[in-house]
Scaffold this motif. Structure first.
Motif, PDB file in Angstrom:
ATOM      1  N   ALA A 112      -1.139   5.065   1.854  1.00 18.91           N
ATOM      2  CA  ALA A 112      -1.572   4.834   0.520  1.00 18.91           C
ATOM      3  C   ALA A 112      -1.147   6.132  -0.428  1.00 18.91           C
ATOM      4  N   GLU A 113      -1.026   7.353   0.003  1.00 15.90           N
ATOM      5  CA  GLU A 113      -0.718   8.308  -0.557  1.00 15.90           C
ATOM      6  C   GLU A 113       0.959   8.604  -0.403  1.00 15.90           C
ATOM      7  N   THR A 114       1.575   8.182   0.611  1.00 18.32           N
ATOM      8  CA  THR A 114       3.010   8.140   0.648  1.00 18.32           C
ATOM      9  C   THR A 114       3.424   7.279  -0.358  1.00 18.32           C
ATOM     10  N   THR A 115       3.223   5.946  -0.430  1.00 18.17           N
ATOM     11  CA  THR A 115       3.703   4.885  -1.502  1.00 18.17           C
ATOM     12  C   THR A 115       3.145   5.225  -2.926  1.00 18.17           C
ATOM     13  N   LEU A 116       2.258   5.980  -3.101  1.00 14.53           N
ATOM     14  CA  LEU A 116       1.611   6.085  -4.168  1.00 14.53           C
ATOM     15  C   LEU A 116       0.860   4.700  -4.621  1.00 14.53           C
ATOM     16  N   ASN A 157       4.511  -5.590  -9.003  1.00 13.88           N
ATOM     17  CA  ASN A 157       4.763  -4.586  -8.702  1.00 13.88           C
ATOM     18  C   ASN A 157       5.656  -4.411  -7.251  1.00 13.88           C
ATOM     19  N   ASP A 158       6.837  -4.831  -7.311  1.00 16.86           N
ATOM     20  CA  ASP A 158       7.480  -4.818  -6.078  1.00 16.86           C
ATOM     21  C   ASP A 158       8.150  -3.653  -5.483  1.00 16.86           C
ATOM     22  N   ASP A 159       7.922  -2.415  -6.119  1.00 15.58           N
ATOM     23  CA  ASP A 159       8.140  -1.144  -5.807  1.00 15.58           C
ATOM     24  C   ASP A 159       7.033  -0.698  -4.775  1.00 15.58           C
ATOM     25  N   ILE A 160       5.995  -0.539  -5.642  1.00 13.67           N
ATOM     26  CA  ILE A 160       4.778   0.491  -5.009  1.00 13.67           C
ATOM     27  C   ILE A 160       4.054  -0.468  -4.015  1.00 13.67           C
ATOM     28  N   PHE A 161       4.047  -1.848  -4.284  1.00 14.06           N
ATOM     29  CA  PHE A 161       3.400  -2.790  -3.281  1.00 14.06           C
ATOM     30  C   PHE A 161       4.473  -3.521  -2.285  1.00 14.06           C
ATOM     31  N   SER A 162       5.644  -3.199  -1.969  1.00 12.24           N
ATOM     32  CA  SER A 162       6.634  -3.586  -1.091  1.00 12.24           C
ATOM     33  C   SER A 162       5.915  -3.387   0.427  1.00 12.24           C
ATOM     34  N   LYS A 163       5.974  -4.813   0.943  1.00 10.95           N
ATOM     35  CA  LYS A 163       5.468  -4.770   2.343  1.00 10.95           C
ATOM     36  C   LYS A 163       6.375  -3.721   3.275  1.00 10.95           C
ATOM     37  N   LYS A 186      -4.182  -3.014   9.063  1.00 12.31           N
ATOM     38  CA  LYS A 186      -3.175  -2.295   8.765  1.00 12.31           C
ATOM     39  C   LYS A 186      -2.815  -2.327   7.360  1.00 12.31           C
ATOM     40  N   GLY A 187      -3.611  -3.156   6.517  1.00 11.79           N
ATOM     41  CA  GLY A 187      -3.410  -3.022   5.118  1.00 11.79           C
ATOM     42  C   GLY A 187      -2.461  -4.165   4.578  1.00 11.79           C
ATOM     43  N   PHE A 188      -2.103  -5.227   5.384  1.00  8.23           N
ATOM     44  CA  PHE A 188      -0.900  -5.850   4.916  1.00  8.23           C
ATOM     45  C   PHE A 188      -1.569  -6.860   3.787  1.00  8.23           C
ATOM     46  N   ASP A 189      -2.865  -7.274   4.001  1.00  7.12           N
ATOM     47  CA  ASP A 189      -3.193  -8.341   3.184  1.00  7.12           C
ATOM     48  C   ASP A 189      -3.585  -7.505   1.728  1.00  7.12           C
ATOM     49  N   SER A 190      -4.182  -6.564   1.876  1.00  2.00           N
ATOM     50  CA  SER A 190      -4.276  -5.654   0.596  1.00  2.00           C
ATOM     51  C   SER A 190      -3.106  -5.502   0.054  1.00  2.00           C
ATOM     52  N   ILE A 191      -2.015  -5.135   0.404  1.00  2.00           N
ATOM     53  CA  ILE A 191      -0.837  -5.022  -0.289  1.00  2.00           C
ATOM     54  C   ILE A 191      -0.248  -6.242  -0.777  1.00  2.00           C
ATOM     55  N   ARG A 192      -0.405  -7.473   0.072  1.00  2.00           N
ATOM     56  CA  ARG A 192       0.039  -8.796  -0.374  1.00  2.00           C
ATOM     57  C   ARG A 192      -0.731  -8.913  -1.802  1.00  2.00           C
ATOM     58  N   VAL A 193      -1.902  -8.849  -1.751  1.00  2.00           N
ATOM     59  CA  VAL A 193      -2.627  -9.497  -2.786  1.00  2.00           C
ATOM     60  C   VAL A 193      -2.285  -8.465  -4.143  1.00  2.00           C
ATOM     61  N   ALA A 194      -2.215  -7.099  -3.989  1.00  2.63           N
ATOM     62  CA  ALA A 194      -1.694  -6.253  -5.121  1.00  2.63           C
ATOM     63  C   ALA A 194      -0.574  -6.549  -5.666  1.00  2.63           C
ATOM     64  N   ARG A 253       8.062  -0.967   2.648  1.00  6.43           N
ATOM     65  CA  ARG A 253       7.658   0.232   2.298  1.00  6.43           C
ATOM     66  C   ARG A 253       6.448   0.616   2.802  1.00  6.43           C
ATOM     67  N   TRP A 254       5.625  -0.198   2.716  1.00  5.16           N
ATOM     68  CA  TRP A 254       4.187   0.009   3.314  1.00  5.16           C
ATOM     69  C   TRP A 254       4.092   0.359   4.912  1.00  5.16           C
ATOM     70  N   LYS A 255       4.865  -0.793   5.460  1.00  5.76           N
ATOM     71  CA  LYS A 255       4.941  -0.488   6.899  1.00  5.76           C
ATOM     72  C   LYS A 255       5.777   0.643   7.288  1.00  5.76           C
ATOM     73  N   GLY A 256       6.767   1.089   6.386  1.00  2.46           N
ATOM     74  CA  GLY A 256       7.468   2.362   6.949  1.00  2.46           C
ATOM     75  C   GLY A 256       6.436   3.602   6.824  1.00  2.46           C
ATOM     76  N   ALA A 257       5.862   3.567   5.845  1.00  5.38           N
ATOM     77  CA  ALA A 257       4.969   4.725   5.619  1.00  5.38           C
ATOM     78  C   ALA A 257       3.592   4.722   6.549  1.00  5.38           C
ATOM     79  N   LEU A 258       3.411   3.588   7.091  1.00  4.74           N
ATOM     80  CA  LEU A 258       2.242   3.236   7.847  1.00  4.74           C
ATOM     81  C   LEU A 258       2.455   3.809   9.330  1.00  4.74           C
ATOM     82  N   GLY A 259       3.710   3.492   9.857  1.00  6.96           N
ATOM     83  CA  GLY A 259       4.405   4.289  10.921  1.00  6.96           C
ATOM     84  C   GLY A 259       3.815   3.446  12.147  1.00  6.96           C
TER      85      GLY A 259
END
Length: 450
Positions: free
Chosen positions: A234-238, A167-173, A153-161, A175-181
């Motif tokens: 990844a596309e939705t959150t940029l 960057n708390d905006d692009i790589f917010s957990k 689900k990409g949570f580790d990738s987002i955490r490290v990034a 925000r990512w979870k909302g876009a992941l659905g």
């Protein structure tokens, strides 16, 4: 020399306590736990501790490093593991041998399957990894590279990034979870709660130095339903415009490419691998055809900023001295095929600073030996640890016979001691603190009823 002196000072207090613990265990075995604790009481134990420390202290190794020694009792290591990643002829260093006291304590604590899983199934690596991410990002002239094989689900990738880029905006957990659905937080709850506050690296004078670095994260997932959601998020959150790359691959130990049938369950599903499509002969709703690739092939094709090199004395020394030839962070969670995949990644692993992988009984792990895997990694300069919730239990040069008894869901982290002495020293500190606090808890419990 400075490293050795610091390590010796840090180890002395812990070793004194652990040395006493060995004597206590021996006495408890001879006299009976109940008799000694209830009859003699805590004063008897502490008297024994005081009188035995000086003699046992002589067993302590004075250096944090020693010549590499990967032999283990009761091991069934095969020659395949040691020859698959042929190393250069340079002399490798390894952590010092654990003392009898340290091994006794580890054996006592990780003595059964339930305890083993409790300590190692769901790690929190904040105690050593966040500091490393800060320092490693500042050391590099190019992007910080994280290879996440089995991204799910990409949570580790987002955490490290997020930690590296700040960057708390692009790589917010959130925000990512909302876009992941996907309304699932992961087996260890990685997607739950709020983002932890970003840590700041301090220099030698204690002054905060905010280090920001661009990232090159490769989120590699084999399940098509997960891949589709990862790509969309990844596309939705940029995030895809800020260094996050999502790939559809099943990792393999056989070079040459091709496709394989891989489970295609509901998005967010974990713990399903190649074995779940065993016997299937054609793609279906349950099993989809997915491209396969080895790790070395993947790095050569997709991580163009890194040049993989053959192993010889000259190139090994060059990789060690030049951080831009190295991979800072590689993680495997490939549902029981971690060792199989790593055996086909000799070049990548030699150039890796920090490595994480899972160990359990699913997939190929069910018929493979952990000793083979650890030996392979030690031969390229890695020191490996069981990881827990801000705890570490060293495996390298600290092998305990009970490890051969368990094929239980657990996690292992390794650091290349040639590349990152700073991270190795930090992990050793966490390891020693883990032992010290564990022993203190045991002695505290033993005082009940005195």
């Amino acid at each position: 020399m400075a490293l050795r002196l610091r390590q010796k000072r840090k180890s002395s207090r812990l070793y004194n306590i652990l040395s006493s613990f060995v004597t206590v265990l021996v006495l408890l075995q001879l006299s009976g736990w109940f008799l000694l604790l209830r009859g003699g009481g805590r004063s008897t134990i502490m008297t024994t501790i005081s009188s035995s420390s000086s003699s046992l202290r002589r067993q302590q190794t004075s250096s944090s490093f020693s010549p590499a020694n990967t032999s283990r009792k009761n091991s069934t290591s095969s020659t395949t593991a040691t020859t698959t990643t042929a190393t250069a002829t340079t002399k490798h260093l390894s952590p010092r041998q654990c003392s009898t006291a340290e091994k006794t304590l580890i054996r006592h604590v990780l003595s059964d399957a339930e305890q083993f899983r409790k300590f190692t199934a769901c790690p929190d690596s904040t105690a050593w990894l966040h500091t490393y991410l800060e320092s490693a990002a500042g050391d590099r002239e190019q992007n910080f590279i994280f290879l996440n094989f089995g991204c799910n689900k990409g949570f580790d990738s987002i955490r490290v990034a997020r930690q590296v880029t700040k960057n708390d905006d692009i790589f917010s957990k959130q925000r990512w979870k909302g876009a992941l659905g996907i309304d699932k937080n992961g087996a260890c709850g990685q997607g739950g709660g709020q983002d932890k506050p970003l840590s700041n690296h301090k220099d030698d004078a204690g002054v905060v130095v905010s280090k920001q670095q661009s990232v090159e994260v490769h989120c590699v997932e084999a399940m098509p339903s997960n891949f589709d959601r990862l790509k969309h998020a990844a596309e939705t959150t940029l995030a895809d415009k800020h260094g996050l790359n999502v790939h559809l691959y099943a990792m393999t130990g056989t070079p040459g490419g091709g496709t394989i049938l891989f489970p295609n369950a509901d998005a967010g599903t974990e713990h399903m691998g190649l074995q779940h499509c065993k016997g299937a002969t054609a793609a279906s709703e349950r099993c989809a055809s997915v491209p396969v690739i080895t790790v070395d092939e993947f790095v050569s094709k997709h991580v163009t900023s890194i040049q993989l090199v053959e192993a010889n004395e000259e190139t090994v020394n060059e990789v060690k001295e030049q951080g831009n030839h190295r991979l800072p962070y590689v993680s495997f969670d490939v549902e029981g095929f971690d060792y199989t995949v790593m055996k086909a990644a000799p070049k990548t692993l030699r150039q890796t600073d920090y490595l994480e992988f899972e160990f359990h009984k699913q997939g190929d792990w069910g018929r493979q030996n952990l000793t083979d895997c650890i030996t392979m990694l030690e031969e390229i300069g890695m020191a490996c640890y069981w990881t827990g919730y801000n705890k570490l239990w060293r495996i390298s040069n600290c092998w305990v016979d009970t490890y051969t008894q368990f094929h239980i869901w657990s996690n292992i982290a390794c650091v290349n001691v040639h590349h990152r002495v700073d991270l190795f020293e930090k992990m050793e500190q966490v390891f020693e603190r883990t032992l010290e606090r564990t022993l203190q808890n045991i002695l505290r419990k033993s005082s009940v009823g005195d």
